[in-house]
Enzyme design. Structure first.
Site, mmCIF file in Angstrom:
data_model
loop_
_atom_site.group_PDB
_atom_site.id
_atom_site.type_symbol
_atom_site.label_atom_id
_atom_site.label_comp_id
_atom_site.label_asym_id
_atom_site.label_seq_id
_atom_site.Cartn_x
_atom_site.Cartn_y
_atom_site.Cartn_z
ATOM 1 N N HIS A 49 -0.921 33.620 37.063
ATOM 2 C CA HIS A 49 -0.578 34.034 38.391
ATOM 3 C C HIS A 49 -0.420 35.728 38.547
ATOM 4 C CE1 HIS A 49 0.541 30.138 39.879
ATOM 5 N NE2 HIS A 49 1.182 29.618 38.816
ATOM 6 N N ARG A 310 6.995 19.597 34.664
ATOM 7 C CA ARG A 310 7.570 21.018 34.659
ATOM 8 C C ARG A 310 9.018 20.831 34.042
ATOM 9 N NH1 ARG A 310 5.787 20.000 39.855
ATOM 10 N NH2 ARG A 310 4.294 21.440 40.553
ATOM 11 N N ILE A 333 10.775 26.745 30.180
ATOM 12 C CA ILE A 333 9.696 27.573 30.515
ATOM 13 C C ILE A 333 8.866 27.083 31.723
ATOM 14 C CG2 ILE A 333 7.948 29.052 29.719
ATOM 15 C CD1 ILE A 333 10.563 29.913 28.581
ATOM 16 N N SER A 335 6.927 27.158 35.441
ATOM 17 C CA SER A 335 5.841 28.068 35.981
ATOM 18 C C SER A 335 6.425 29.502 36.407
ATOM 19 C CB SER A 335 5.055 27.562 37.207
ATOM 20 O OG SER A 335 4.363 28.374 37.619
ATOM 21 N N CYS A 399 -22.972 15.390 30.224
ATOM 22 C CA CYS A 399 -22.532 15.941 31.469
ATOM 23 C C CYS A 399 -22.179 17.503 31.381
ATOM 24 C CB CYS A 399 -21.326 15.424 31.708
ATOM 25 S SG CYS A 399 -21.483 13.558 31.996
#
Ligand SMILES: Cc1cc2nc3c(=O)[nH]c(=O)nc-3n(C[C@H](O)[C@H](O)[C@H](O)COP(=O)(O)OP(=O)(O)OC[C@H]3O[C@@H](n4cnc5c(N)ncnc54)[C@H](O)[C@@H]3O)c2cc1C
Length: 479
Positions: A49, A310, A333, A335, A399
Site C-alpha cells: 500500500h 484480518r 497486525i 492491513s 498452466c
C-alpha cells in the site's frame, strides 16, 4: 534454552526471524500449522500500500511509507515476485473528490511521494475500462502488488539457512514466567526462552493474555475474493480502489504478480477465526460493487474464490509493545501489515534490545535468496540451460509452465514440506487455470521421491486434508 522464541510464522514472525538471524542468537520460530504463512499472510490482497490512508498519528501511518521502501529493497534481495503497478483511488462524485483531497493531504503527512490528482479524462486515458461514471482519481505511484506467501516463505528460508530453528505443528497452549526465562508449552512439547515474541495474528490477544492482563481484543474480520484467470486480459493496469471509508478500503480490482485479476475483499466480523469459507451472497455483493468501478469485469473467468481473516482489534492500530518483562507483542497486525512487516520487525527488535537482548552481528551473515524461474530465462539460452540441468526441461505444471527443476529446488530449500499447496506456494505449480488438477499427482510423486513421505501422507493443505485414502491397484494382491 533459546534466546528468543517467536510464536507465529506469518509474515511478522518470519520477518522478525529473518532480521534476528543476522545476530549471534539462538532463535526458535514456532507455528501451530504445518507450514509457514498459513494465516492472513497467504490470504490477503497482496498490495504494498502507498500509505495515503492510515491516520498519521498511528503506527500504521508512521510505518507505511518506510515499509514500502523496505519491501521494494527486499524484493531484490530475496528474489520475490513484485509488480510496481501503482494505485488509483477513484471518485464517482464531488463528495468523493473532497475525500480524495483529504487522502492526498494525509498522504503528504505520511511522506507519500509522487501522488497526483487526476481529472476524469486523464483517469480514463490511463484506465480505459473504468466506468464512465468515474470523474477523477488520486494516483499513488509508489505502491504495487507482491506475492505475499513468497515474501513470507523467502524470509523463513533465509532465517532457517542462517541458523533459526523452525518447529511446525506446535500450537502454544500456555506460557509461564520462571525466574530467568519463560516456559512455553505446546500441545506436545515444552520450550524455554529468555525473550518471547507474540506474532500470533488473529490469536495474538490469546497469547498476550497467557502472560499479562488483557489490553486489546481481536475481532476476526473476514474478506472474500474472486481470482480471475489470465484470459480475462489486462482489465486494469493499476490497483483500482473506490474511495475508502474509515472502516474499509472498499472492493478493489487488482492485477496480480501472475497477471490474474483479483477482486475483493468485503469486510465481515466473524466469531470463528478459522472460518475461511466463502458465501454466494457475499460474492454476489463483491461482483456488483466491483462492476460499478469496472463494468466489463467478466466473472465467468473466475478460477478460485478464497477468504482471509484480518486481525482487526478494538485497539485500532498495530499493538507493538513490551507488555511484560522480556515479552514483545507484535500483535493485532491488520492491513497494511504486509507492507509494514519489515519495519514492524525492525522496531520490535529495537524494543527487545532496550529490554537487554544483546545484538552481536554474525561475521558472515547472508540475507539473500537466489532461485531460478525457468520462464524468466531468455528463449535463446534455454536449450543450453536444460542441457546442464535436465530437470528444467520437464514441464510439470502446464498452466504456469513450472518445471521439475523448480519443484525439486523448492523442496530442497530447507523448510519441511507436508503438502501439495506447500509446493504451489514455493514453485507456483497449481496456481493456474486447472488449479492443480493436471499436475497434482505428478507433484505428489516428486515429493515422495525427494522426501520419502508416503503418497498417502501427503496433504493438500492444512492438517487432515488427505488426498489419497488407499492404493487402488496392488500388484502383490490378487483382489
Ligand atoms: C483480507 C485481508 C486483506 C489484506 N490485504 C492487505 C494488503 O493488501 N496489504 C497489506 O499490507 N496488508 C494486507 N492485509 C494485512 C496482512 O495480510 C496482515 O497484516 C499480515 O499478514 C499479518 O501477519 P501476521 O504474521 O501478524 O499474521 P498471520 O499471517 O495470521 O500469522 C500468524 C501466525 O500465528 C500462528 N499462530 C496463531 N496462534 C498460534 C499458537 N497458539 N501457537 C502457534 N502458532 C500460532 C498462525 O498459525 C499463523 O501462522 C490483509 C489482511 C487480510 C486478512
Amino acid at each position: 534454552m533459546f534466546d528468543v522464541l517467536i510464536i507465529g510464522a506469518g509474515i511478522i514472525g518470519c520477518a522478525t526471524a529473518y532480521k534476528l538471524s543476522q545476530f549471534n542468537l539462538n532463535v526458535l520460530l514456532l507455528d501451530k500449522e504445518n507450514d509457514v504463512s498459513l494465516g492472513a499472510s497467504r490470504a490477503n490482497t497482496a498490495i504494498i500500500h502507498g500509505g495515503y490512508d492510515p491516520d498519521p498519528a498511528t503506527l500504521m501511518g508512521k510505518y507505511n511509507v518506510k515499509g514500502v521502501k523496505r519491501c521494494i529493497e527486499l524484493v531484490d534481495i530475496l528474489n520475490i515476485e513484485f509488480k510496481k503497478s501503482g494505485s488509483l483511488i477513484i471518485a464517482f462524485d464531488e463528495n468523493d473528490l473532497i475525500k480524495l483531497d483529504m487522502y492526498y493531504d494525509r498522504g503528504l503527512l505520511n511522506g507519500v511521494e509522487g501522488m497526483e490528482m487526476l481529472d476524469g479524462e486523464e483517469t480514463h486515458r490511463r484506465e480505459p475500462n473504468l466506468s464512465e461514471e468515474v470523474i477523477g482519481a488520486l494516483w499513488v505511484p509508489e505502491s504495487g502488488v507482491i506475492n505475499p506467501w513468497e515474501f513470507t516463505i523467502a524470509m523463513a528460508e533465509v532465517a532457517v539457512r542462517e541458523g533459526v530453528q523452525l518447529e511446525l505443528n506446535q500450537k502454544v497452549i500456555d506460557i509461564q514466567k520462571a525466574s530467568d526465562c519463560y516456559l512455553i508449552k505446546t500441545e506436545t512439547d515444552q520450550f524455554q526462552a529468555r525473550y518471547v515474541v507474540n506474532a500470533a495474528g488473529v490469536y495474538s490477544d490469546k497469547i498476550h493474555n497467557m502472560v499479562t492482563e488483557p489490553a486489546f481484543k481481536i475481532n476476526p474480520t473476514r474478506g472474500q475474493y474472486f481470482l480471475l484467470d489470465r484470459s480475462a486480459g489486462e482489465t486494469v493496469k493499476a490497483v483500482i480502489f473506490p474511495c475508502p471509508t474509515e472502516l474499509t478500503k472498499g472492493i478493489l480490482i487488482s492485477p496480480t504478480v501472475h497477471d490474474n485479476i483479483l477482486v475483493g475483499p468485503d469486510s465481515e466480523v466473524i466469531s470463528d477465526p478459522e472460518d475461511t469459507s466463502t458465501t454466494r451472497e457475499t460474492l454476489d455483493f463483491i461482483a456488483k460493487q466491483a462492476q460499478r468501478s469496472v463494468p466489463c469485469l467478466d466473472f465467468r473467468c473466475n478460477i478460485r474464490n478464497y477468504s482471509g481473516i484480518r486481525a482487526n482489534s478494538d485497539y485500532n492500530d498495530f499493538f507493538v509493545k513490551i507488555s511484560a518483562p522480556n515479552f514483545l507483542d507484535l500483535a493485532a497486525i491488520k492491513s497494511p501489515g504486509l507492507t509494514c512487516a519489515p519495519i514492524i520487525a525492525e522496531e520490535g527488535i529495537k524494543l527487545l534490545a532496550e529490554e537487554g537482548l544483546k545484538l552481536n552481528k554474525k561475521a558472515n551473515w547472508d540475507g539473500t535468496r537466489k532461485l531460478i524461474r525457468f520462464k524468466e530465462i531468455p528463449e535463446a539460452e534455454r536449450a543450453d540451460f536444460i542441457k546442464e540441468n535436465p530437470e528444467y526441461g520437464r514441464i510439470i505444471c502446464r498452466c504456469e509452465h513450472i518445471t521439475e527443476g523448480e519443484i525439486v529446488t523448492a523442496i530442497r530449500r530447507g523448510l519441511p514440506i507436508f503438502s501439495l499447496d506447500a509446493i504451489k506456494r514455493r514453485a507456483g505449480s497449481g496456481l493456474g487455470r486447472c488449479q492443480g488438477g493436471f499436475c497434482g499427482p505428478r507433484v505428489q510423486e516428486i515429493i515422495t521421491r525427494e522426501t520419502g513421505i508416503s503418497p498417502l501422507d501427503i496433504l493438500l493443505d492444512k492438517a487432515g486434508s488427505y488426498i489419497l485414502v488407499d492404493q487402488t491397484k496392488n500388484a502383490d494382491k490378487e483382489d
